[in-house]
Design an enzyme around this catalytic site. Structure first.
Site, PDB file in Angstrom:
ATOM      1  N   ARG A  23     103.759  -4.148  48.577  1.00 56.91           N
ATOM      2  CA  ARG A  23     102.634  -3.247  48.325  1.00 56.91           C
ATOM      3  C   ARG A  23     102.746  -1.963  49.128  1.00 56.91           C
ATOM      4  O   ARG A  23     102.441  -0.890  48.678  1.00 56.91           O
ATOM      5  CB  ARG A  23     101.320  -3.939  48.674  1.00 56.91           C
ATOM      6  CG  ARG A  23     100.919  -4.938  47.645  1.00 56.91           C
ATOM      7  CD  ARG A  23      99.928  -5.899  48.187  1.00 56.91           C
ATOM      8  NE  ARG A  23     100.557  -6.783  49.151  1.00 56.91           N
ATOM      9  CZ  ARG A  23      99.987  -7.867  49.635  1.00 56.91           C
ATOM     10  NH1 ARG A  23      98.766  -8.169  49.278  1.00 56.91           N
ATOM     11  NH2 ARG A  23     100.627  -8.635  50.475  1.00 56.91           N
ATOM     12  N   SER A  78      94.935 -11.336  48.126  1.00 56.60           N
ATOM     13  CA  SER A  78      94.085 -12.511  47.926  1.00 56.60           C
ATOM     14  C   SER A  78      93.011 -12.589  49.002  1.00 56.60           C
ATOM     15  O   SER A  78      91.867 -12.941  48.725  1.00 56.60           O
ATOM     16  CB  SER A  78      94.922 -13.792  47.970  1.00 56.60           C
ATOM     17  OG  SER A  78      95.841 -13.809  46.919  1.00 56.60           O
ATOM     18  N   LYS A  91      92.248 -18.207  57.072  1.00 62.19           N
ATOM     19  CA  LYS A  91      91.115 -18.575  57.914  1.00 62.19           C
ATOM     20  C   LYS A  91      90.169 -19.477  57.133  1.00 62.19           C
ATOM     21  O   LYS A  91      89.738 -20.507  57.607  1.00 62.19           O
ATOM     22  CB  LYS A  91      90.373 -17.321  58.395  1.00 62.19           C
ATOM     23  CG  LYS A  91      91.039 -16.671  59.583  1.00 62.19           C
ATOM     24  CD  LYS A  91      90.647 -15.210  59.702  1.00 62.19           C
ATOM     25  CE  LYS A  91      91.655 -14.342  58.979  1.00 62.19           C
ATOM     26  NZ  LYS A  91      91.214 -13.056  58.573  1.00 62.19           N
ATOM     27  N   HIS A 108      99.391 -10.059  41.640  1.00 64.30           N
ATOM     28  CA  HIS A 108     100.411 -11.095  41.424  1.00 64.30           C
ATOM     29  C   HIS A 108     100.846 -11.103  39.955  1.00 64.30           C
ATOM     30  O   HIS A 108     102.036 -11.177  39.640  1.00 64.30           O
ATOM     31  CB  HIS A 108      99.854 -12.484  41.745  1.00 64.30           C
ATOM     32  CG  HIS A 108      99.532 -12.719  43.189  1.00 64.30           C
ATOM     33  ND1 HIS A 108      98.308 -13.175  43.619  1.00 64.30           N
ATOM     34  CD2 HIS A 108     100.282 -12.582  44.315  1.00 64.30           C
ATOM     35  CE1 HIS A 108      98.319 -13.310  44.944  1.00 64.30           C
ATOM     36  NE2 HIS A 108      99.500 -12.955  45.388  1.00 64.30           N
TER      37      HIS A 108
HETATM   38  P1  ADP Z   1     101.847 -15.073  51.010  1.00 65.47           P
HETATM   39  O1  ADP Z   1     100.792 -15.959  51.546  1.00 65.47           O
HETATM   40  O2  ADP Z   1     103.233 -15.603  51.096  1.00 65.47           O
HETATM   41  O3  ADP Z   1     101.724 -13.620  51.425  1.00 65.47           O
HETATM   42  P2  ADP Z   1     100.595 -14.306  48.588  1.00 65.47           P
HETATM   43  O4  ADP Z   1     100.056 -15.222  47.577  1.00 65.47           O
HETATM   44  O5  ADP Z   1      99.606 -13.490  49.353  1.00 65.47           O
HETATM   45  O6  ADP Z   1     101.572 -15.121  49.495  1.00 65.47           O
HETATM   46  O7  ADP Z   1     101.597 -13.328  47.889  1.00 65.47           O
HETATM   47  C1  ADP Z   1     102.758 -13.768  47.255  1.00 65.47           C
HETATM   48  C2  ADP Z   1     103.632 -12.586  46.977  1.00 65.47           C
HETATM   49  O8  ADP Z   1     102.936 -11.675  46.154  1.00 65.47           O
HETATM   50  C3  ADP Z   1     104.046 -11.787  48.200  1.00 65.47           C
HETATM   51  O9  ADP Z   1     105.349 -11.308  47.989  1.00 65.47           O
HETATM   52  C4  ADP Z   1     103.079 -10.650  48.233  1.00 65.47           C
HETATM   53  O10 ADP Z   1     103.629  -9.516  48.857  1.00 65.47           O
HETATM   54  C5  ADP Z   1     102.906 -10.405  46.763  1.00 65.47           C
HETATM   55  N1  ADP Z   1     101.636  -9.761  46.443  1.00 65.47           N
HETATM   56  C6  ADP Z   1     100.398 -10.126  46.813  1.00 65.47           C
HETATM   57  N2  ADP Z   1      99.467  -9.269  46.343  1.00 65.47           N
HETATM   58  C7  ADP Z   1     100.153  -8.330  45.650  1.00 65.47           C
HETATM   59  C8  ADP Z   1      99.778  -7.150  44.959  1.00 65.47           C
HETATM   60  N3  ADP Z   1      98.517  -6.735  44.894  1.00 65.47           N
HETATM   61  N4  ADP Z   1     100.748  -6.421  44.388  1.00 65.47           N
HETATM   62  C9  ADP Z   1     102.035  -6.815  44.491  1.00 65.47           C
HETATM   63  N5  ADP Z   1     102.469  -7.883  45.136  1.00 65.47           N
HETATM   64  C10 ADP Z   1     101.542  -8.646  45.713  1.00 65.47           C
END
Ligand code: ADP
Length: 169
Positions: free
Chosen positions: A95, A133, A46, A20
């Protein structure tokens, strides 16, 4: 009036990872300000690691030295929130191809809800393409070392919740 370019980066951020962060830093090169909008519902996680308040506090701490980044909680329709905040650019990280279909659908839906919104996808550094995450939560829960995947304040809080083993020490 100065027309500031504000990008909104929405997600669950449970917790914020270096993937992020990589997207936030790339985005800061393109726009004046980045608004990290943390969703109230932890995307059906979950077993969420942190509450919304904790996610907001923690993410604010990570960017405490970066005045161009603002961290806010949000619920409801993203485009309504973006419009209220004067952000006409949504940023999402891509990703892998597996992210694409859902992201593409969502981008087109958001644009039909508010035609003025633009969505940009950014690719992280290749060493973060496997990072999510949910994987960080899972590894931390099992006592694995996640120190290479999250910013220091996040590591500290994961250690508090799951034990010192997550720091790799
Ligand atoms: P969501 O629950 O909406 O997927 P996340 O917090 O998991 O939210 O992710 C928010 C954004 O960050 C999404 O666009 C996701 O694709 C991106 N993202 C998450 N992890 C990575 C990563 N390792 N590299 C690039 N983008 C990421």
């Amino acid at each position: 009036m100065v027309d500031e370019r504000i990008a909104i980066y929405p997600g669950s951020f449970d917790p914020l990872t270096l993937g992020h962060d990589d997207i936030v830093r790339r985005c800061l090169r393109l726009v004046d300000r980045v608004l990290i909008a943390i969703a109230a519902s932890a995307s059906e996680a979950k077993s969420p690691a942190f509450s919304l308040d904790e996610r907001v506090e923690l993410t604010r701490e990570v960017y405490s030295d970066e005045p161009r980044v603002e961290v806010v909680p949000f619920e409801g329709l993203l485009v309504d929130f973006a419009r209220r905040r004067g952000a006409r650019l949504i940023v999402r990280g891509l990703r892998a191809v597996s992210d694409f279909e859902y992201e593409f659908q969502m981008a087109l839906m958001n644009r039909s809800l508010w035609p003025e919104i633009e969505v940009i996808f950014m690719a992280p550094a290749s060493n973060y393409t496997f990072l999510s995450s949910s994987l960080v939560r899972e590894v931390a829960r099992l006592g694995g070392d996640v120190s290479g995947f999250v910013p220091l304040p996040v590591l500290r809080e994961l250690a508090r919740v799951y034990g010192a083993a997550v720091t790799g020490e």
